[in-house]
Scaffold this active site. Structure first.
Site, PDB file in Angstrom:
ATOM      1  N   TYR B 101      38.077  67.888  60.230  1.00  0.00           N
ATOM      2  CA  TYR B 101      37.789  66.706  59.407  1.00  0.00           C
ATOM      3  C   TYR B 101      39.102  66.002  59.075  1.00  0.00           C
ATOM      4  O   TYR B 101      40.086  66.653  58.704  1.00  0.00           O
ATOM      5  CB  TYR B 101      37.087  67.132  58.108  1.00  0.00           C
ATOM      6  CG  TYR B 101      36.955  66.001  57.113  1.00  0.00           C
ATOM      7  CD1 TYR B 101      35.868  65.139  57.160  1.00  0.00           C
ATOM      8  CD2 TYR B 101      37.939  65.779  56.145  1.00  0.00           C
ATOM      9  CE1 TYR B 101      35.759  64.083  56.274  1.00  0.00           C
ATOM     10  CE2 TYR B 101      37.835  64.728  55.256  1.00  0.00           C
ATOM     11  CZ  TYR B 101      36.747  63.877  55.326  1.00  0.00           C
ATOM     12  OH  TYR B 101      36.649  62.828  54.452  1.00  0.00           O
ATOM     13  N   GLU B 189      37.282  57.740  57.898  1.00  0.00           N
ATOM     14  CA  GLU B 189      37.032  59.151  58.232  1.00  0.00           C
ATOM     15  C   GLU B 189      36.895  59.350  59.728  1.00  0.00           C
ATOM     16  O   GLU B 189      36.249  58.534  60.400  1.00  0.00           O
ATOM     17  CB  GLU B 189      35.696  59.590  57.623  1.00  0.00           C
ATOM     18  CG  GLU B 189      35.796  60.331  56.340  1.00  0.00           C
ATOM     19  CD  GLU B 189      34.409  60.753  55.835  1.00  0.00           C
ATOM     20  OE1 GLU B 189      34.358  61.294  54.749  1.00  0.00           O
ATOM     21  OE2 GLU B 189      33.390  60.539  56.523  1.00  0.00           O
TER      22      GLU B 189
END
Lengths: 293, 377
Positions: B101, B189
């Site tokens: 992530y 993101e």
């Protein structure tokens, strides 16, 4: 005493020739604030409502000894105006402008720290020490001199609560609208420290909102360092997650910043949270009675 | 403002963040054409502006044209959390060794842009953040220096022992930070960023949100902006100087100020009612604004009673009352309305309203209770 502003504060109004700047400069002056100067590039040498106008904040500070500035310029120019005031050496800057990009505020923050400038706002109604100085767009007539310190993320909700306090004969030391933006200047903890150290403030009201975790941090700080009675109210208890309620700050995401979490945090620190604003004066009286007993 | 995954992929691509190839399709026919020259594994992905599409069945693997067409037939037109899927992408599937992530957000507390990375990438990252926050590494970026080479590398070393891989990851972090600054993001993101068996790092999915207050200086974003029906109402309201958000209840409310508007909704709930909306009319007594606000409010057919809650500060209550009377004259509605005025010149304002026969009260609590009572008639 009081916090941040008093009768000796000398104010320069940035954007004084604009509609809002001109209107509020006049109101602040009428309230008794020492409005010593205004700025508007290209309009130096003129006056607005008897207040001398300068091209730059630096000139205004040199000529008048201004030590605080208030900003009414449109949002795209607000960050630059804040920095101009900071480099001109004023101690306190109040940014009324609404809609300032977040990254602008992130870029401004470390420079203010280096220059030792305190900032309130942006997107805030300003602050007032009743009967001494009003720096902002607050309606002066609802305030009354006294011993309650109040800080809030919202405007009209603050007036609502102040009005109730005044009607209950509970005057205020200094009331600060810290603004609703996610990245802003002075916040609860800095102000709690100031209220705690101010001999004139006997009790504190903290009006919070959903979003972020500033209230939770304030609750922790209160438990450790604040001996004066504190009462709170949290707006947005029923707001659905992920929705932006007018204030950029009032947005709940990823399960943090909910009213429930904030209320729990205050409960742990012994801070009563009013179910509705009208409970605040009663809760304060009760808290203050037990504090002196 | 939000954008679709394929738009985020395009931005990543432009800045040199490695992204697998994709083709955007609106129809099954376009999928057939796109698959004509493809003979490897692909992912068919719904493009919607809400999360949770994987769990809703909006992401499917396909080995060949037939499977891709079948997946497209299932996904196009599908409803995901109230959004109809009108677009899909056919993306090259990557071989995945491990998922990571990478995210950037504006952090209120540190007043900086914060880089967050984790070796536990994938759809469950929010669970990781909740239950194992120590598995997410955070770094606050100093806006004056930006994300320096050594800082990006040090963060990357928390994910990769191999320094060559760490350098590749650091490069992605720095590029993502540049995108964040250039586009006035509030969230950028890459989830997941994947490691392939060939030791390459790829951005497999991207999510970006942008600062609405900065859109004035982001013409490229404004050009690709898509809004749904509810958002369109909110944008229309904003153009009229109002802030409106539709909710599910039956008590419409009109308030001046965002904090007071939220407190008003809370009060309606507290007394057992359900607010139909959030509506902040700002600080003006202009009758036109009240007319606009009432029109927006009453366009919601669930509204059975209206609570008007005004605190007069610099705006005087008698001026607001005149605005209301003019507005109600224009609108003429049968829906019951209760008016609460407080603050500057409240008594004068209430007296004016009383002449119209509308119920008036002086506190928020009374107003909420009265509105609920009227909604039940």
């Amino acid at each position: 005493m009081s916090i941040l502003v008093n009768k000796d504060t000398k104010l320069v109004v940035q954007g004084i020739t604009g509609r809002d700047g001109q209107f509020h400069a006049g109101r602040m002056k009428a309230y008794g604030t020492q409005v010593v100067a205004g700025t508007s590039p290209g309009k130096g040498g003129t006056t607005v409502d008897g207040i001398p106008v300068f091209d730059t904040v630096e000139e205004a500070v040199k000529a008048t000894g201004a030590n605080a500035s208030i900003i009414f310029v449109p949002a795209p120019f607000a960050a630059d105006a804040i920095l101009e005031a900071s480099y001109a050496g004023v101690d306190l800057v109040i940014a009324i402008s609404e809609g300032v990009p977040i990254l602008d505020m992130i870029r401004v923050t470390p420079i203010l720290k280096q220059n030792g400038t305190k900032l309130i706002g942006p997107n805030c109604p300003g602050l007032i020490t009743p009967d001494e100085a009003l720096l902002g767009i607050l309606p002066g007539m609802i305030f009354k001199k006294g011993n309650i310190g109040l800080m809030s993320r919202s405007g009209t909700l603050t007036y609502e609560v102040v009005n109730m306090l005044t009607e209950n004969d509970m005057g205020q030391s200094t009331v600060v609208g810290i603004g609703g933006d996610p990245v802003a200047g002075l916040y609860y903890i800095e102000l709690l420290e100031m209220y705690q150290n101010d001999p004139e403030t006997e009790a504190i009201v903290l009006i919070g909102e959903i979003g972020g975790d500033a209230e939770e941090q304030a609750a922790e700080y209160i438990a450790k360092y604040v001996t004066k009675p504190v009462v709170s109210f949290i707006a947005g208890q029923t707001a659905p997650p992920g929705k932006r309620m007018g204030h950029a700050g009032a947005i709940i995401s990823s399960g943090s910043g909910t009213a429930e979490e904030k209320i729990k945090a205050f409960a742990r620190s012994g801070v009563p949270v009013a179910k509705e604003p009208s409970e605040i004066p009663g809760l304060l009286k009760k808290k203050m009675a037990t504090a002196t007993a | 403002m939000k954008i679709h995954e394929y738009q985020a992929r395009d931005i990543f691509n432009k800045y040199g963040i490695p992204v697998p190839n994709h083709v955007l399709c609106h129809t099954v026919k376009e999928v057939e054409e796109a698959m004509a020259n493809i003979d490897h594994l692909v992912v068919v992905k719904a493009q919607v502006l809400v999360g949770g599409r994987g769990k809703a069945g909006g992401v499917k693997l396909a080995k060949n044209k037939e499977e891709a067409v079948k997946a497209a037939e299932q996904i196009l037109g599908m409803d995901i959390k109230g959004c109809t899927v009108e677009k899909i992408i056919i993306a090259d599937a990557a071989d995945i060794e491990k998922e990571y992530y990478v995210g950037l957000i504006n952090d209120r507390n540190s007043k900086s842009v914060t880089l967050m990375v984790s070796a536990e990438g994938g759809v469950e990252i929010e669970e990781v953040a909740k239950n194992n926050p120590e598995l997410i590494h955070k770094f606050n970026i100093n806006p004056q220096t930006g994300l320096l080479d050594f800082q990006a590398r040090n963060v990357a070393m928390k994910l990769f022992k191999d320094v060559k891989l760490a350098r590749k990851a650091a490069d992605i972090f720095q590029k993502l930070y540049q995108i964040f600054l250039d586009t006035d993001s509030t969230l950028a993101e890459i989830n997941p960023m994947v490691l392939t068996p060939d030791n390459d790092l790829l951005a497999i999915d991207g999510k970006m949100n942008f600062d609405d207050n900065a859109l004035y200086r982001q013409p490229e974003l404004l050009a690709i902006r898509e809004v749904d029906e509810d958002e369109q109402k909110e944008i229309d309201a904003k153009e009229k100087g109002l802030s409106y958000i539709k909710l599910d209840g039956n008590i419409g409310c009109m308030v001046n100020g965002a904090g007071l508007a939220m407190a008003t909704m809370d009060m309606i709930k507290l007394y057992g009612g359900n607010p139909a909306n959030f509506l902040d009319i700002g600080g003006s007594s202009n009758p036109q604004k009240v007319v606009d606000a009432m029109n927006i409010l009453l366009s919601d057919k669930n509204v059975e009673a209206v609570m008007i809650n005004i605190f007069g500060g610099i705006t005087r209550c008698d001026d607001v009352a005149r605005g209301l009377i003019t507005a109600l004259d224009v609108i003429k509605t049968d829906i019951p309305i209760v008016v609460r005025l407080s603050g500057t010149n409240a008594a004068e304002g209430l007296a004016l309203i009383k002449q119209t026969g509308l119920p008036t009260v002086s506190t928020m609590s009374e107003a909420a209770q009265k509105a609920i009572e009227l909604s039940k008639r």
